[in-house]
Design a protein around this motif. Structure first.
Motif, short mmCIF file in Angstrom:
data_model
loop_
_atom_site.label_atom_id
_atom_site.label_comp_id
_atom_site.label_asym_id
_atom_site.label_seq_id
_atom_site.Cartn_x
_atom_site.Cartn_y
_atom_site.Cartn_z
N CYS A 12 -3.08 2.58 -14.34
CA CYS A 12 -1.88 3.37 -14.02
C CYS A 12 -0.59 2.64 -14.40
O CYS A 12 0.42 3.28 -14.73
N HIS A 13 -0.62 1.33 -14.31
CA HIS A 13 0.60 0.56 -14.58
C HIS A 13 0.78 0.34 -16.07
O HIS A 13 0.59 -0.75 -16.60
N HIS A 73 0.82 -1.21 0.00
CA HIS A 73 0.00 0.00 0.00
C HIS A 73 0.86 1.27 0.00
O HIS A 73 0.42 2.32 -0.48
N GLY A 74 2.07 1.18 0.56
CA GLY A 74 2.91 2.35 0.75
C GLY A 74 3.06 3.26 -0.46
O GLY A 74 2.74 4.46 -0.40
N PRO A 75 3.54 2.74 -1.61
CA PRO A 75 3.75 3.61 -2.77
C PRO A 75 2.47 4.20 -3.34
O PRO A 75 2.50 5.20 -4.06
N HIS A 76 1.34 3.58 -3.02
CA HIS A 76 0.07 4.04 -3.57
C HIS A 76 -0.57 5.15 -2.73
O HIS A 76 -1.23 6.04 -3.26
N ALA A 114 3.59 5.42 -17.45
CA ALA A 114 3.15 5.97 -16.16
C ALA A 114 3.85 5.26 -15.00
O ALA A 114 5.02 5.51 -14.72
N ALA A 115 3.14 4.35 -14.31
CA ALA A 115 3.71 3.68 -13.13
C ALA A 115 4.63 2.53 -13.49
O ALA A 115 5.25 1.95 -12.61
N GLY A 116 4.71 2.18 -14.77
CA GLY A 116 5.56 1.06 -15.18
C GLY A 116 4.75 -0.21 -15.33
O GLY A 116 3.79 -0.43 -14.59
#
Length: 277
Positions: free
Chosen positions: A210-211, A159-162, A215-217
């Motif tokens: 997003c991925h 959850h951290g990066p989001h 964008a987010a890769g």
């Protein structure tokens, strides 16, 4: 108290267990209650408070003890929790769940049932599930599941990066409440494998929004692991007459829906010829 509990539970109750059940109970409350029976209670020599009072103020993972009161009209001593992580309620729940075959002891089983109700004081078991292991022992999950100790699965997520993204700082940025689900059924059973989520399942497309490469890769390893130690049961679709043996077998590439072909295989050559045309 220890003697009565020992008889009711059919096992020895330690001094530490007994002390936790009466944490914060002052000598004044004990003296007033003893007066109903015409008994005199003297304070311990050289002590300004009871041992359980000192215990309630000692460092512990639980909060401070709540309020004890006595009622002369009903000849009762009552306890009211005041904070989360109440040490008295936790002490009673721990005492009962650590008692082998508690369900076969009428008094203990009745107390555990009362403290496990949705309307019980403190509402401890409304969030902290009680689970029964294969050997029949009961455990209360006071802490959340630590995924860092779980077997390495095929899918990974943090959850951290989001949560640093403004559009995802709220749970509803990704999750939708399932209004037809009844999460309470997870707590009605002592089976740790029975879980009902209040959220609807996430679709892969939600992540893919997003991925992307720009964008987010979109690297596979952003969401998936190599050297997998455990595979979700729904990925193991190979039929077997011995399900238990099948679950313990080494993983195969086919378990993940992936097929590897040699460069000289007919299908690979057909693809190569198609690309050259």
């Amino acid at each position: 108290m220890r003697e009565r509990l020992t008889r009711s539970l059919g096992r020895e109750v330690t001094e530490a267990e007994a002390a936790s059940l009466a944490a914060g109970l002052s000598i004044d409350t004990i003296r007033d209650a003893a007066g109903w029976l015409g008994l005199a209670v003297a304070a311990p020599a050289g002590a300004s408070e009871s041992p359980v009072g000192a215990l309630a103020r000692s460092p512990s993972p639980f909060g401070p003890a709540g309020a004890w009161t006595h009622d002369d009209a009903t000849f009762a001593v009552r306890y009211r929790p005041t904070v989360h992580a109440d040490p008295v309620l936790a002490g009673w729940l721990e005492l009962l769940t650590r008692t082998p075959h508690v369900e076969s002891k009428p008094v203990a089983a009745a107390v555990l049932k009362e403290l496990s109700k949705a309307t019980a004081p403190g509402l401890c078991v409304s969030c902290h599930s009680v689970e029964q292991s294969e050997d029949g022992a009961l455990t209360i999950n006071w802490r959340a599941f630590d995924r860092s100790t779980a077997s390495r699965g095929f899918t990974k997520f943090s959850h951290g990066p989001h949560l640093v993204l403004p559009q995802l700082e709220n749970c509803t940025g990704c999750h939708t409440i399932n209004t037809t689900a009844s999460a309470a059924t997870s707590y009605a059973s002592l089976n740790p494998q029975q879980f009902v989520s209040e959220f609807k399942l996430l679709a892969k497309q939600q992540c893919a929004t997003c991925h992307t490469k720009a964008a987010a890769g979109d690297a596979c390893q952003a969401c998936h692991n190599y050297h997998v130690e455990a595979v979700e049961s729904w990925r193991l679709t190979t039929p077997s007459s011995d399900k238990e043996r099948e679950a313990e077998r080494p993983f195969r590439i086919s378990d993940f829906g992936i097929r590897i072909e040699s460069a000289n295989s007919p299908s690979s050559m057909d693809d190569s010829n198609a690309n050259n045309r």
